[in-house]
Design a protein around this motif. Structure first.
Motif, mmCIF file in Angstrom:
data_model
loop_
_atom_site.group_PDB
_atom_site.id
_atom_site.type_symbol
_atom_site.label_atom_id
_atom_site.label_comp_id
_atom_site.label_asym_id
_atom_site.label_seq_id
_atom_site.Cartn_x
_atom_site.Cartn_y
_atom_site.Cartn_z
ATOM 1 N N TYR A 12 0.842 -1.189 0.000
ATOM 2 C CA TYR A 12 0.000 0.000 0.000
ATOM 3 C C TYR A 12 0.877 1.239 0.000
ATOM 4 O O TYR A 12 1.923 1.252 0.645
ATOM 5 N N ASP A 20 3.365 4.505 14.280
ATOM 6 C CA ASP A 20 3.945 3.266 14.804
ATOM 7 C C ASP A 20 4.138 2.298 13.646
ATOM 8 O O ASP A 20 3.488 2.409 12.616
ATOM 9 N N ILE A 21 5.033 1.312 13.816
ATOM 10 C CA ILE A 21 5.296 0.301 12.800
ATOM 11 C C ILE A 21 5.568 -1.035 13.490
ATOM 12 O O ILE A 21 6.165 -1.071 14.566
ATOM 13 N N LEU A 23 6.083 -5.596 12.559
ATOM 14 C CA LEU A 23 6.222 -6.691 11.605
ATOM 15 C C LEU A 23 5.696 -7.960 12.261
ATOM 16 O O LEU A 23 6.133 -8.331 13.350
ATOM 17 N N THR A 27 4.166 -9.559 7.412
ATOM 18 C CA THR A 27 3.392 -8.372 7.049
ATOM 19 C C THR A 27 3.867 -7.198 7.879
ATOM 20 O O THR A 27 4.058 -7.328 9.087
ATOM 21 N N ILE A 28 4.090 -6.054 7.248
ATOM 22 C CA ILE A 28 4.455 -4.838 7.954
ATOM 23 C C ILE A 28 3.179 -4.049 8.216
ATOM 24 O O ILE A 28 2.404 -3.786 7.295
ATOM 25 N N TYR A 29 2.954 -3.697 9.475
ATOM 26 C CA TYR A 29 1.789 -2.898 9.872
ATOM 27 C C TYR A 29 2.271 -1.495 10.231
ATOM 28 O O TYR A 29 3.225 -1.352 10.981
ATOM 29 N N ILE A 30 1.596 -0.485 9.674
ATOM 30 C CA ILE A 30 1.959 0.902 9.935
ATOM 31 C C ILE A 30 0.729 1.652 10.404
ATOM 32 O O ILE A 30 -0.321 1.584 9.772
ATOM 33 N N ALA A 31 0.870 2.362 11.522
ATOM 34 C CA ALA A 31 -0.198 3.230 12.021
ATOM 35 C C ALA A 31 0.115 4.649 11.563
ATOM 36 O O ALA A 31 1.176 5.181 11.876
ATOM 37 N N TYR A 39 -3.838 0.630 -2.675
ATOM 38 C CA TYR A 39 -3.327 -0.729 -2.771
ATOM 39 C C TYR A 39 -2.638 -0.934 -4.114
ATOM 40 O O TYR A 39 -3.184 -0.590 -5.146
#
Length: 42
Positions: A12, A20-21, A23, A27-31, A39
Motif C-alpha cells: 500500500y 507506529d510500525i 512486523l 506483514t508490515i503494519y503501519i499506524a 493498494y
C-alpha cells in the motif's frame, strides 16, 4: 506482504504521519493518521 524469498508481493502507498510500525507474519503494519491508502499489486 512478502513471499518466501523475501520479495515484496503487494503493498500500500500511505499518505499520513507515521505513528507506529510493526512486523508480524511477514506483514508490515503501519499506524498513520490521517491515512489515505492506495493498494498496489504486481
Amino acid at each position: 506482504m512478502f513471499n518466501e524469498n523475501g520479495e515484496i508481493m503487494s503493498f500500500y502507498i500511505l499518505n499520513g504521519e507515521i505513528e507506529d510500525i510493526a512486523l508480524m507474519n511477514d506483514t508490515i503494519y503501519i499506524a498513520a493518521l490521517p491515512i489515505q491508502a492506495e493498494y498496489i499489486e504486481d
